[in-house]
Design an enzyme around this catalytic site. Sequence first.
Site, short mmCIF file in Angstrom:
data_model
loop_
_atom_site.label_atom_id
_atom_site.label_comp_id
_atom_site.label_asym_id
_atom_site.label_seq_id
_atom_site.Cartn_x
_atom_site.Cartn_y
_atom_site.Cartn_z
N LYS A 144 -20.80 30.47 -15.79
CA LYS A 144 -20.66 31.59 -14.83
C LYS A 144 -20.12 30.96 -13.57
CE LYS A 144 -22.32 34.07 -11.68
NZ LYS A 144 -21.64 34.13 -10.37
N GLU B 149 -30.29 21.95 -8.99
CA GLU B 149 -29.76 21.10 -7.91
C GLU B 149 -29.60 22.02 -6.71
OE1 GLU B 149 -28.34 18.77 -5.37
OE2 GLU B 149 -29.14 18.01 -7.26
N CYS C 122 -24.46 20.03 -0.02
CA CYS C 122 -25.92 19.81 -0.07
C CYS C 122 -26.23 18.45 0.49
CB CYS C 122 -26.51 19.91 -1.45
SG CYS C 122 -25.49 20.52 -2.72
N GLU D 286 -32.10 24.38 6.01
CA GLU D 286 -30.70 24.07 5.67
C GLU D 286 -29.78 25.12 6.29
OE1 GLU D 286 -29.37 24.47 1.52
OE2 GLU D 286 -28.40 22.52 1.77
C1 UN1 Z 1 -22.75 18.74 -2.84
O1 UN1 Z 1 -22.98 18.40 -1.69
O2 UN1 Z 1 -23.05 19.86 -3.24
O3 UN1 Z 1 -21.67 13.17 -2.48
C2 UN1 Z 1 -22.09 17.82 -3.78
C3 UN1 Z 1 -20.91 14.07 -2.14
C4 UN1 Z 1 -20.00 14.69 -3.18
C5 UN1 Z 1 -20.74 15.74 -3.95
C6 UN1 Z 1 -21.51 16.66 -3.07
N1 UN1 Z 1 -19.50 13.70 -4.06
O4 UN1 Z 1 -20.87 14.48 -1.00
#
Ligand code: UN1
Length: 501
Positions: free
Chosen positions: A179, A253, A287, A389
């Site tokens: 999705k 995640e 993230c 966040e």
């Molecule tokens: C994310 O922040 O959702 O380490 C992934 C990083 C990238 C992946 C981030 N390679 O910032």
Amino acid sequence: MAKTEIKKYKNYIGGEWIKSSSNEWFDNVNPADTTDIIGRFPASNAEDVNAAVQAAKDAATRWRRTPAPKRAELLFSLAQILAKNKDAFTQQMTREMGKVLKEAGGDVQEAIDCTYYTAGEGRRLHGFTTPAEMPNKFAMCVRQPVGLCGLITPFNFPMAIPSWKLIPALVCGNTVVLKSGEDVPLSSLNLVKACEEAGIPKGVVNLVNGFSEPGAALVDHHDVRLISFTGSTTTGRIIAERCAQDNKIVSLEMGGKNAIIVMDDADVDNAVEGSLWGAFGTSGQRCTASSRLVVHKKIYKKFCEKLVEKVKQLRVGNGLDAKTEVGPVIHEDAMQKILGYIHIGKDIDKATLAVGGNRLTKGDMKKGWFIEPTVFTDVKPGMRIEQEEIFGPVTCVIPFSTLDEAIDIVNGVNYGLSSAIYTQDVNNAFYAMQELYTGICYVNSATIGAEVHLPFGGTKGTGNGHREAGTQVLDIFSEWKALYIDYSGKLQKAQIDAVEI
Ligand code: UN1
């Protein structure tokens, strides 16, 4: 003058490109210029998900029985197709997601790296052998596919994150319904189209576009054995609860509130560069973004001055312009949420707004969702902007006196994805590596920039114990099967029969 018709894209189910049974569509809009419609995508429903799940079910046995090295060969072809199309995919990603071209290129590259690396597992997928308790008995452990996997992906890494899920699922022998993130459906579609071109058999990979309805239908579908989700902590928790009803495997995640510690012995210029990149890369929509900068009191003033100076120079604009350093945020709701946090920082937390803080609407920017890169200083642990966040171009600087205090600040949030320390002192570095309770920790670089052959994921509110990428991802997409082979020719009872020495 006749308007050029907006291209309609479709779902991919059982090897066919088909529209949604809802016959409804949604627009894929450029966040830097909302008059630019990239395409129309099917607003799918539960019926479409049922069809995709059926197709994935029908394809499962053949795919599972295809030797893993053969599955991997198709994935190596897929990596080549992605590499061949890197420039086009990069352009399209910037247009639909907003991140600057260099970063979009990095995103496509991460999908290519992930595909090459994980395809290599087709010739490993190691299990193990171990001695049995009884004579003339053999014991070993192999990985078996989980079955049907539902993958639900976000907007911020439109091709990298789908690849982190899709490629290991396939190499392990699972079939998949993806999705796509509703803000970035074209990048998922590009990935799935490349799977088709690589010759991955019909039904093994299925793509359903749309909003929460198909997502929820996938989560609730009895034939789906696993949900892999990247997105907000709130949604992740709901997904986990719903998956529990059916004992599905669920890999989550989710959010982050990552911090960089800058020690008084650090190379301050290097730390400022890293903080800038970590906080404002992808407009802070990672993230892993460096949303907290925990800075030693002895260098705090110097650090803040240098940082603010650099932030003022950042070029914000359309990511398609090669000179742009910070693009827009993904949509109006995201912009309002971020501006809301800026208001909280100023008026409720009463932190010092050192730079930024506003929406940008000059010239063409009024057509998109642009926010000034924003820094709060004099931030104290426990403030909302320090705990929650924000997922935008906002960071906060927090002073500290001792390394233990800094570590407590970093660990004092309900997330645990990534952390970093800038120091020239090996004792500080190793102590921080030991004490920071995060899934990823950097020394002398920012909290972003994870590589595909190392595990990715976090503690506490960030995840539920799983790790993507690396070989560790195989533990999500395969299940262990223990095998005992007794060739003694008689009944031998483990734990009960005495073995003569
Ligand atoms: C994310 O922040 O959702 O380490 C992934 C990083 C990238 C992946 C981030 N390679 O910032």
